[in-house]
Design a protein around this motif. Structure first.
Motif, mmCIF file in Angstrom:
data_model
loop_
_atom_site.group_PDB
_atom_site.id
_atom_site.type_symbol
_atom_site.label_atom_id
_atom_site.label_comp_id
_atom_site.label_asym_id
_atom_site.label_seq_id
_atom_site.Cartn_x
_atom_site.Cartn_y
_atom_site.Cartn_z
ATOM 1 N N GLN A 1 0.850 -1.185 0.000
ATOM 2 C CA GLN A 1 0.000 0.000 0.000
ATOM 3 C C GLN A 1 0.887 1.237 0.000
ATOM 4 O OE1 GLN A 1 -2.802 0.137 3.225
ATOM 5 N NE2 GLN A 1 -4.134 1.554 2.135
ATOM 6 N N LEU A 2 0.649 2.129 -0.977
ATOM 7 C CA LEU A 2 1.401 3.371 -1.075
ATOM 8 C C LEU A 2 0.636 4.518 -0.426
ATOM 9 C CD1 LEU A 2 2.624 3.095 -4.782
ATOM 10 C CD2 LEU A 2 3.841 2.401 -2.712
ATOM 11 N N LYS B 1 -4.153 3.544 -3.095
ATOM 12 C CA LYS B 1 -3.129 3.297 -4.114
ATOM 13 C C LYS B 1 -2.213 2.160 -3.654
ATOM 14 C CE LYS B 1 -0.010 5.943 -7.039
ATOM 15 N NZ LYS B 1 0.596 7.275 -7.246
ATOM 16 N N TRP B 2 -2.102 1.160 -4.494
ATOM 17 C CA TRP B 2 -1.300 -0.028 -4.206
ATOM 18 C C TRP B 2 -0.332 -0.241 -5.359
ATOM 19 C CZ3 TRP B 2 -2.232 -3.356 0.078
ATOM 20 C CH2 TRP B 2 -3.300 -2.973 0.887
ATOM 21 N N ALA B 3 0.740 -1.002 -5.117
ATOM 22 C CA ALA B 3 1.724 -1.257 -6.176
ATOM 23 C C ALA B 3 2.414 -2.591 -5.939
ATOM 24 C CB ALA B 3 2.764 -0.139 -6.221
ATOM 25 N N ASN C 1 -5.348 1.147 -8.308
ATOM 26 C CA ASN C 1 -6.220 1.654 -7.247
ATOM 27 C C ASN C 1 -7.140 0.530 -6.791
ATOM 28 O OD1 ASN C 1 -5.281 4.355 -7.246
ATOM 29 N ND2 ASN C 1 -6.414 4.710 -9.118
ATOM 30 N N GLN D 1 7.768 -0.261 -10.627
ATOM 31 C CA GLN D 1 6.505 -0.557 -9.951
ATOM 32 C C GLN D 1 5.337 -0.334 -10.899
ATOM 33 O OE1 GLN D 1 6.183 1.942 -6.496
ATOM 34 N NE2 GLN D 1 6.957 0.326 -5.155
ATOM 35 N N TYR D 2 4.308 -1.123 -10.676
ATOM 36 C CA TYR D 2 3.032 -0.912 -11.363
ATOM 37 C C TYR D 2 2.021 -0.564 -10.291
ATOM 38 C CZ TYR D 2 -1.072 -1.674 -14.228
ATOM 39 O OH TYR D 2 -2.252 -1.497 -14.903
ATOM 40 N N THR D 3 1.357 0.551 -10.461
ATOM 41 C CA THR D 3 0.398 0.989 -9.449
ATOM 42 C C THR D 3 -1.029 0.752 -9.941
ATOM 43 O OG1 THR D 3 0.435 3.254 -10.283
ATOM 44 C CG2 THR D 3 1.939 2.737 -8.488
ATOM 45 N N CYS E 1 -7.255 -0.557 -12.811
ATOM 46 C CA CYS E 1 -5.880 -0.608 -13.320
ATOM 47 C C CYS E 1 -5.726 0.391 -14.458
ATOM 48 C CB CYS E 1 -5.559 -1.995 -13.869
ATOM 49 S SG CYS E 1 -5.815 -3.314 -12.692
#
Length: 135
Positions: A81-82, A86-88, A131, A127-129, A115
């Motif tokens: 979790q960023l 938002k996650w990556a 939601n 990184q690929y982020t 995505c």
């Protein structure tokens, strides 16, 4: 002693000398041939041993590769979790990969995941982020 006898005696002596020389050279050639055969047999033995060692090395290499593949990290890291939604995940495969799709489990949760455009090239370490809402 007549001249004919003397010539015959000289020719016989020459023939004898040539025969002795031929026998000596033949013996030398046979000795060299035997040595060459011994060296060739030794080389064949060494080649067979080398092939056996190469086979063992190939087996060990294959086992090491299998173990390395088993112990290697997953190509993509776990989601981190960023920010709130938002996650990556990170490409840790060691090479460029192409993300074609992202699957969500359970299927009912697909409405919460958004995505960016796919397919997407992801370099090693990038990184690929995405939601994820409602988590």
């Amino acid at each position: 002693m007549s001249m004919g006898s003397t010539i015959s005696l000289v020719l016989s002596a020459c023939a004898l000398i040539i025969a002795i020389w031929a026998a000596i050279e033949s013996h030398r050639a046979n000795t060299r041939s035997a040595e060459a055969n011994r060296i060739a047999e030794s080389a064949n033995t060494l080649a067979e041993k080398s092939n056996e060692h190469a086979d063992k090395a190939n087996l060990i290499s294959a086992q090491a590769l299998e173990l390395a593949e088993r112990e290697a990290p997953a190509p993509l890291s776990e989601l981190v979790q960023l920010e709130k939604d938002k996650w990556a995940f990170t490409n840790q495969s060691g090479r460029v990969i192409e993300l074609l799709t992202i699957s969500v489990l359970p299927d009912e949760a697909v409405q919460f995941v958004h995505c960016s455009s796919l397919p997407h090239l992801l370099d090693y370490g990038d990184q690929y982020t995405l939601n994820i809402f409602g988590v």
